[in-house]
Design a protein around this motif. Structure first.
Motif, PDB file in Angstrom:
ATOM      1  N   THR A  86       0.804  -1.222   0.000  1.00 57.14           N
ATOM      2  CA  THR A  86       0.000   0.000   0.000  1.00 57.14           C
ATOM      3  C   THR A  86       0.837   1.272   0.000  1.00 57.14           C
ATOM      4  O   THR A  86       0.392   2.299  -0.484  1.00 57.14           O
ATOM      5  CB  THR A  86      -0.986   0.029   1.187  1.00 57.14           C
ATOM      6  OG1 THR A  86      -0.263  -0.107   2.403  1.00 57.14           O
ATOM      7  CG2 THR A  86      -2.014  -1.081   1.069  1.00 57.14           C
ATOM      8  N   SER A  87       2.058   1.208   0.519  1.00 55.36           N
ATOM      9  CA  SER A  87       2.864   2.440   0.579  1.00 55.36           C
ATOM     10  C   SER A  87       3.905   2.521  -0.530  1.00 55.36           C
ATOM     11  O   SER A  87       4.142   3.581  -1.078  1.00 55.36           O
ATOM     12  CB  SER A  87       3.538   2.582   1.938  1.00 55.36           C
ATOM     13  OG  SER A  87       4.444   1.513   2.149  1.00 55.36           O
ATOM     14  N   SER A  88       4.547   1.406  -0.882  1.00 62.19           N
ATOM     15  CA  SER A  88       5.619   1.510  -1.878  1.00 62.19           C
ATOM     16  C   SER A  88       5.578   0.402  -2.919  1.00 62.19           C
ATOM     17  O   SER A  88       6.550   0.190  -3.620  1.00 62.19           O
ATOM     18  CB  SER A  88       6.979   1.537  -1.181  1.00 62.19           C
ATOM     19  OG  SER A  88       7.142   0.420  -0.332  1.00 62.19           O
ATOM     20  N   GLY A  89       4.449  -0.268  -3.035  1.00 63.92           N
ATOM     21  CA  GLY A  89       4.312  -1.297  -4.057  1.00 63.92           C
ATOM     22  C   GLY A  89       4.207  -0.684  -5.437  1.00 63.92           C
ATOM     23  O   GLY A  89       3.957   0.510  -5.591  1.00 63.92           O
ATOM     24  N   THR A  90       4.378  -1.513  -6.452  1.00 64.44           N
ATOM     25  CA  THR A  90       4.223  -1.056  -7.828  1.00 64.44           C
ATOM     26  C   THR A  90       2.751  -0.755  -8.081  1.00 64.44           C
ATOM     27  O   THR A  90       1.875  -1.244  -7.341  1.00 64.44           O
ATOM     28  CB  THR A  90       4.675  -2.150  -8.817  1.00 64.44           C
ATOM     29  OG1 THR A  90       3.777  -3.265  -8.707  1.00 64.44           O
ATOM     30  CG2 THR A  90       6.103  -2.591  -8.562  1.00 64.44           C
ATOM     31  N   PRO A  91       2.442   0.015  -9.123  1.00 63.54           N
ATOM     32  CA  PRO A  91       1.031   0.249  -9.444  1.00 63.54           C
ATOM     33  C   PRO A  91       0.252  -1.071  -9.610  1.00 63.54           C
ATOM     34  O   PRO A  91      -0.870  -1.186  -9.136  1.00 63.54           O
ATOM     35  CB  PRO A  91       1.083   1.040 -10.755  1.00 63.54           C
ATOM     36  CG  PRO A  91       2.391   1.765 -10.675  1.00 63.54           C
ATOM     37  CD  PRO A  91       3.327   0.811  -9.985  1.00 63.54           C
ATOM     38  N   GLU A  92       0.863  -2.050 -10.238  1.00 63.73           N
ATOM     39  CA  GLU A  92       0.201  -3.345 -10.432  1.00 63.73           C
ATOM     40  C   GLU A  92      -0.063  -4.042  -9.093  1.00 63.73           C
ATOM     41  O   GLU A  92      -1.134  -4.608  -8.874  1.00 63.73           O
ATOM     42  CB  GLU A  92       1.051  -4.238 -11.329  1.00 63.73           C
ATOM     43  CG  GLU A  92       0.357  -5.513 -11.683  1.00 63.73           C
ATOM     44  CD  GLU A  92       0.177  -5.731 -13.169  1.00 63.73           C
ATOM     45  OE1 GLU A  92      -0.207  -6.833 -13.515  1.00 63.73           O
ATOM     46  OE2 GLU A  92       0.411  -4.804 -13.966  1.00 63.73           O
ATOM     47  N   LEU A 142      -2.954  -2.254  -7.416  1.00 66.49           N
ATOM     48  CA  LEU A 142      -4.228  -2.578  -8.052  1.00 66.49           C
ATOM     49  C   LEU A 142      -4.676  -4.000  -7.716  1.00 66.49           C
ATOM     50  O   LEU A 142      -5.860  -4.248  -7.518  1.00 66.49           O
ATOM     51  CB  LEU A 142      -4.144  -2.381  -9.566  1.00 66.49           C
ATOM     52  CG  LEU A 142      -4.060  -0.920 -10.011  1.00 66.49           C
ATOM     53  CD1 LEU A 142      -3.787  -0.820 -11.509  1.00 66.49           C
ATOM     54  CD2 LEU A 142      -5.329  -0.160  -9.644  1.00 66.49           C
ATOM     55  N   THR A 143      -3.731  -4.919  -7.626  1.00 65.15           N
ATOM     56  CA  THR A 143      -4.069  -6.295  -7.223  1.00 65.15           C
ATOM     57  C   THR A 143      -4.614  -6.284  -5.805  1.00 65.15           C
ATOM     58  O   THR A 143      -5.607  -6.958  -5.505  1.00 65.15           O
ATOM     59  CB  THR A 143      -2.823  -7.208  -7.325  1.00 65.15           C
ATOM     60  OG1 THR A 143      -2.399  -7.236  -8.694  1.00 65.15           O
ATOM     61  CG2 THR A 143      -3.106  -8.617  -6.843  1.00 65.15           C
ATOM     62  N   TRP A 144      -3.992  -5.512  -4.921  1.00 63.92           N
ATOM     63  CA  TRP A 144      -4.465  -5.386  -3.547  1.00 63.92           C
ATOM     64  C   TRP A 144      -5.875  -4.779  -3.526  1.00 63.92           C
ATOM     65  O   TRP A 144      -6.768  -5.279  -2.835  1.00 63.92           O
ATOM     66  CB  TRP A 144      -3.496  -4.517  -2.739  1.00 63.92           C
ATOM     67  CG  TRP A 144      -3.889  -4.395  -1.308  1.00 63.92           C
ATOM     68  CD1 TRP A 144      -3.574  -5.243  -0.292  1.00 63.92           C
ATOM     69  CD2 TRP A 144      -4.707  -3.373  -0.734  1.00 63.92           C
ATOM     70  NE1 TRP A 144      -4.155  -4.805   0.875  1.00 63.92           N
ATOM     71  CE2 TRP A 144      -4.842  -3.668   0.633  1.00 63.92           C
ATOM     72  CE3 TRP A 144      -5.332  -2.235  -1.243  1.00 63.92           C
ATOM     73  CZ2 TRP A 144      -5.580  -2.866   1.494  1.00 63.92           C
ATOM     74  CZ3 TRP A 144      -6.076  -1.437  -0.382  1.00 63.92           C
ATOM     75  CH2 TRP A 144      -6.186  -1.759   0.984  1.00 63.92           C
TER      76      TRP A 144
END
Length: 181
Positions: A94-100, A103-105
């Motif tokens: 939620t803080s530093s993940g990729t956009p993908e 969006l999966t989250w």
């Protein structure tokens, strides 16, 4: 999900796993772990604690339904609690993940029953939970509009592929979702 460890110290297995799967340093993970254990001495965050936390963040609304959706998304092993490993992975995404990854989250949060797709009732339930949380009147047209845009093949079901592909292309939808997740 995470390895069982003594109350005050993170297990070697969890530390190595989190070093590999998040962008946090060893020191940051240990610092987060100390705070997590301080707040959750038994090493697990319960749904009740999670709802209370969201209620403090959004005192003007009713955060219970929304926080239950978020809790379900964080509790990846469906144990009914969030352990430190699940907490850190969710924090990372939620803080530093990729956009993908984000969006999966978000897709998993909207997919209330976990069947791999979002139907209109799940969309409505999640959108209304957001409105309740922030203390705003619910707007059925927002759920309808979002569902119709995401259900590209009009089969009454939004797949994860549709969800991610369409939102990545449509920046207006991305902005709507960022306000609701």
């Amino acid at each position: 999900m995470g390895a069982k460890h003594s109350k005050g110290k993170i297990s070697h297995e969890d530390l190595q796993y989190l070093l590999k799967n998040t962008s946090h340093s060893k020191e940051e993970i240990k610092e987060w772990h100390a705070g997590f254990i301080e707040d959750c001495p038994d090493g697990e965050l319960t749904k009740t604690q999670f709802v209370e936390m969201y209620t403090k963040i959004f005192p003007g609304g009713n955060a219970e339904k929304f926080s239950e959706n978020v809790f379900r998304t964080f509790d990846t092993d469906r144990s009914g609690t969030i352990d430190f490993r699940e907490f850190m992975l969710a924090l990372h995404v939620t803080s530093s993940g990729t956009p993908e990854e984000k969006l999966t989250w978000a897709f998993r949060m909207y997919d209330v029953d976990g069947n791999g797709g979002i139907d209109f009732n799940e969309m409505k339930r999640t959108i209304f939970a957001v409105y309740e949380m922030v203390g705003s009147p619910t707007d059925m047209s927002k759920a309808e509009e979002l569902f119709l845009k995401l259900d590209q093949n009009s089969d009454g079901y939004i797949s994860q592929e549709e969800f991610i592909t369409i939102i990545k292309r449509d920046h207006n939808l991305l902005n709507v979702l960022q306000k609701t997740s």
